[in-house]
Every structure is written in structure tokens, then in C-alpha cells.
Design a protein around this motif. Sequence first.
Motif, mmCIF file in Angstrom:
data_model
loop_
_atom_site.group_PDB
_atom_site.id
_atom_site.type_symbol
_atom_site.label_atom_id
_atom_site.label_comp_id
_atom_site.label_asym_id
_atom_site.label_seq_id
_atom_site.Cartn_x
_atom_site.Cartn_y
_atom_site.Cartn_z
ATOM 1 N N ILE A 223 -38.583 43.041 -55.733
ATOM 2 C CA ILE A 223 -38.050 44.270 -55.585
ATOM 3 C C ILE A 223 -39.563 45.254 -55.936
ATOM 4 C CG2 ILE A 223 -36.597 46.375 -56.397
ATOM 5 C CD1 ILE A 223 -35.071 43.985 -54.700
ATOM 6 N N GLY A 224 -39.541 46.197 -55.039
ATOM 7 C CA GLY A 224 -40.651 47.227 -55.299
ATOM 8 C C GLY A 224 -40.175 48.485 -55.380
ATOM 9 N N TRP A 225 -40.745 49.439 -55.995
ATOM 10 C CA TRP A 225 -40.586 50.915 -56.028
ATOM 11 C C TRP A 225 -41.559 51.593 -55.217
ATOM 12 C CZ3 TRP A 225 -36.371 53.562 -56.828
ATOM 13 C CH2 TRP A 225 -35.339 53.337 -57.860
ATOM 14 N N PHE A 226 -41.582 52.330 -54.364
ATOM 15 C CA PHE A 226 -42.485 53.155 -53.282
ATOM 16 C C PHE A 226 -42.121 54.656 -53.519
ATOM 17 C CE2 PHE A 226 -44.297 49.390 -51.422
ATOM 18 C CZ PHE A 226 -43.320 48.568 -51.581
ATOM 19 N N ARG A 227 -43.347 55.288 -53.194
ATOM 20 C CA ARG A 227 -43.003 56.811 -52.980
ATOM 21 C C ARG A 227 -43.939 57.554 -51.903
ATOM 22 N NH1 ARG A 227 -45.947 58.475 -58.762
ATOM 23 N NH2 ARG A 227 -48.211 58.324 -58.086
ATOM 24 N N GLN A 228 -43.156 58.504 -51.512
ATOM 25 C CA GLN A 228 -43.892 59.329 -50.441
ATOM 26 C C GLN A 228 -44.091 61.015 -51.105
ATOM 27 O OE1 GLN A 228 -42.064 59.912 -46.556
ATOM 28 N NE2 GLN A 228 -44.269 59.782 -45.781
ATOM 29 N N ALA A 229 -45.010 61.328 -51.357
ATOM 30 C CA ALA A 229 -45.395 62.733 -51.765
ATOM 31 C C ALA A 229 -45.582 63.697 -50.527
ATOM 32 C CB ALA A 229 -46.480 62.759 -52.609
ATOM 33 N N PRO A 230 -45.168 64.931 -50.613
ATOM 34 C CA PRO A 230 -45.198 65.741 -49.313
ATOM 35 C C PRO A 230 -46.550 65.721 -48.794
ATOM 36 C CG PRO A 230 -44.213 66.937 -51.266
ATOM 37 C CD PRO A 230 -44.797 65.414 -51.844
ATOM 38 N N GLY A 231 -46.489 65.430 -47.527
ATOM 39 C CA GLY A 231 -47.791 65.291 -46.665
ATOM 40 C C GLY A 231 -48.692 64.007 -46.957
ATOM 41 N N ALA B 172 -42.254 63.273 -55.777
ATOM 42 C CA ALA B 172 -42.325 62.461 -54.585
ATOM 43 C C ALA B 172 -40.706 62.192 -54.259
ATOM 44 C CB ALA B 172 -43.233 61.453 -54.300
ATOM 45 N N VAL B 173 -40.550 61.404 -53.079
ATOM 46 C CA VAL B 173 -39.073 60.785 -52.853
ATOM 47 C C VAL B 173 -39.624 59.409 -53.151
ATOM 48 C CG1 VAL B 173 -37.147 59.982 -51.242
ATOM 49 C CG2 VAL B 173 -38.606 62.389 -51.097
ATOM 50 N N TYR B 174 -38.740 58.902 -54.046
ATOM 51 C CA TYR B 174 -38.842 57.385 -54.518
ATOM 52 C C TYR B 174 -38.000 56.437 -53.818
ATOM 53 C CZ TYR B 174 -42.161 58.934 -58.120
ATOM 54 O OH TYR B 174 -43.279 59.168 -58.751
ATOM 55 N N TYR B 175 -38.323 55.442 -53.470
ATOM 56 C CA TYR B 175 -37.614 54.452 -52.391
ATOM 57 C C TYR B 175 -37.736 53.010 -53.261
ATOM 58 C CZ TYR B 175 -38.402 58.061 -48.889
ATOM 59 O OH TYR B 175 -38.393 59.283 -48.073
ATOM 60 N N CYS B 176 -36.926 52.192 -53.100
ATOM 61 C CA CYS B 176 -36.904 50.708 -53.467
ATOM 62 C C CYS B 176 -36.669 49.828 -52.149
ATOM 63 C CB CYS B 176 -36.157 50.415 -54.528
ATOM 64 S SG CYS B 176 -34.171 50.604 -54.091
ATOM 65 N N ALA B 177 -37.457 48.788 -52.491
ATOM 66 C CA ALA B 177 -37.643 47.837 -51.172
ATOM 67 C C ALA B 177 -37.403 46.436 -51.608
ATOM 68 C CB ALA B 177 -38.759 48.086 -50.294
ATOM 69 N N ARG C 192 -42.311 49.926 -43.850
ATOM 70 C CA ARG C 192 -41.050 49.512 -43.935
ATOM 71 C C ARG C 192 -40.181 50.461 -43.156
ATOM 72 N NH1 ARG C 192 -40.712 45.715 -47.869
ATOM 73 N NH2 ARG C 192 -42.835 45.469 -49.123
ATOM 74 N N SER C 193 -38.868 50.127 -43.321
ATOM 75 C CA SER C 193 -37.675 50.998 -42.963
ATOM 76 C C SER C 193 -37.347 51.359 -44.310
ATOM 77 C CB SER C 193 -36.423 50.235 -42.119
ATOM 78 O OG SER C 193 -37.009 49.930 -40.961
ATOM 79 N N TRP C 194 -37.069 52.808 -44.683
ATOM 80 C CA TRP C 194 -36.801 53.141 -45.777
ATOM 81 C C TRP C 194 -35.327 53.891 -45.639
ATOM 82 C CZ3 TRP C 194 -40.292 51.792 -49.178
ATOM 83 C CH2 TRP C 194 -41.604 51.970 -48.664
ATOM 84 N N GLY C 195 -34.638 53.661 -47.014
ATOM 85 C CA GLY C 195 -33.330 54.466 -46.967
ATOM 86 C C GLY C 195 -33.538 55.913 -47.171
#
Length: 125
Positions: free
Chosen positions: A34-42, A92-97, A113-116
Motif C-alpha cells: 500500500i502506498g500514499w501519494f499526493r498531488q499538490a496544486p499544479g 495536497a490531495v492525498y491518495y492511497c493505492a 494510476r487510477s485515483w480515488g
Amino acid sequence: QLQLVESGGGLVQPGGSLRLSCVASGFPLDHFYIGWFRQAPGKEHEGVSCISSSDNRTYYAESVKGRFTISRDNAKNTVYLQMNSLKPEDKAVYYCARDLPITVQHMCAMTSRSWGQGTQVTVSS
């Protein structure tokens, strides 16, 4: 239905803490990395931290080392990300995968990846 659901985000002041949760349903969590990922604005998605399925090997991005801790409770089908000493740049928005066993470094590098829905973390005074 196979899914991962993230929660625990919010607004916190710099230096504060949050604990994110990633709850799995429809499959046994202990079979997967399991991993945590994030996407910051821009910005593009970034691998933050990943954990192996059975022996708890971990990987952390340099930007979060010493501040974030990933852990898993397979009995609860949940992976956590404890985030301390938060900085404005952690916003950021944080996602797990999930992934089948590979290496934790490889998993965190795989950002296509496909993100939730993710969970929003905002660090601001």
C-alpha cells in the motif's frame, strides 16, 4: 466492490499533525503493498510513502523523511499515514493505492494510476 477509501485530511497550522487512514474493502489488505501519494496544486502526483505487505518494509520520499510514518493494521484492513511537523508545501490531495508485491521504492515511483477521491490536506496559518 474492491476499493480503497482515504480519510483524515483537514486544515492544520504549520507544525501541526494529521493522521490519514486508508481503508480497504472487498479484498484482503495483507496481500498487497500500500502506498500514499499526493498531488499538490499544479503539480504531478508524487509517491509519499509505501509499505510492503507482510514484513513492513517502508519507503519515504526525501521531502517527508523524519516527519511522516506509514503503518498498517491488517486486522482492521487499514493503512495509516501519521504526518507530523506539517509544512505549507505538504498541502495536497492525498491518495492511497495498492500493488501486488514489488519493491516499496518501485511502488512509490509508479504514479500513473487510477485515483480515488483522496483526502485534502491544507497546511496554513
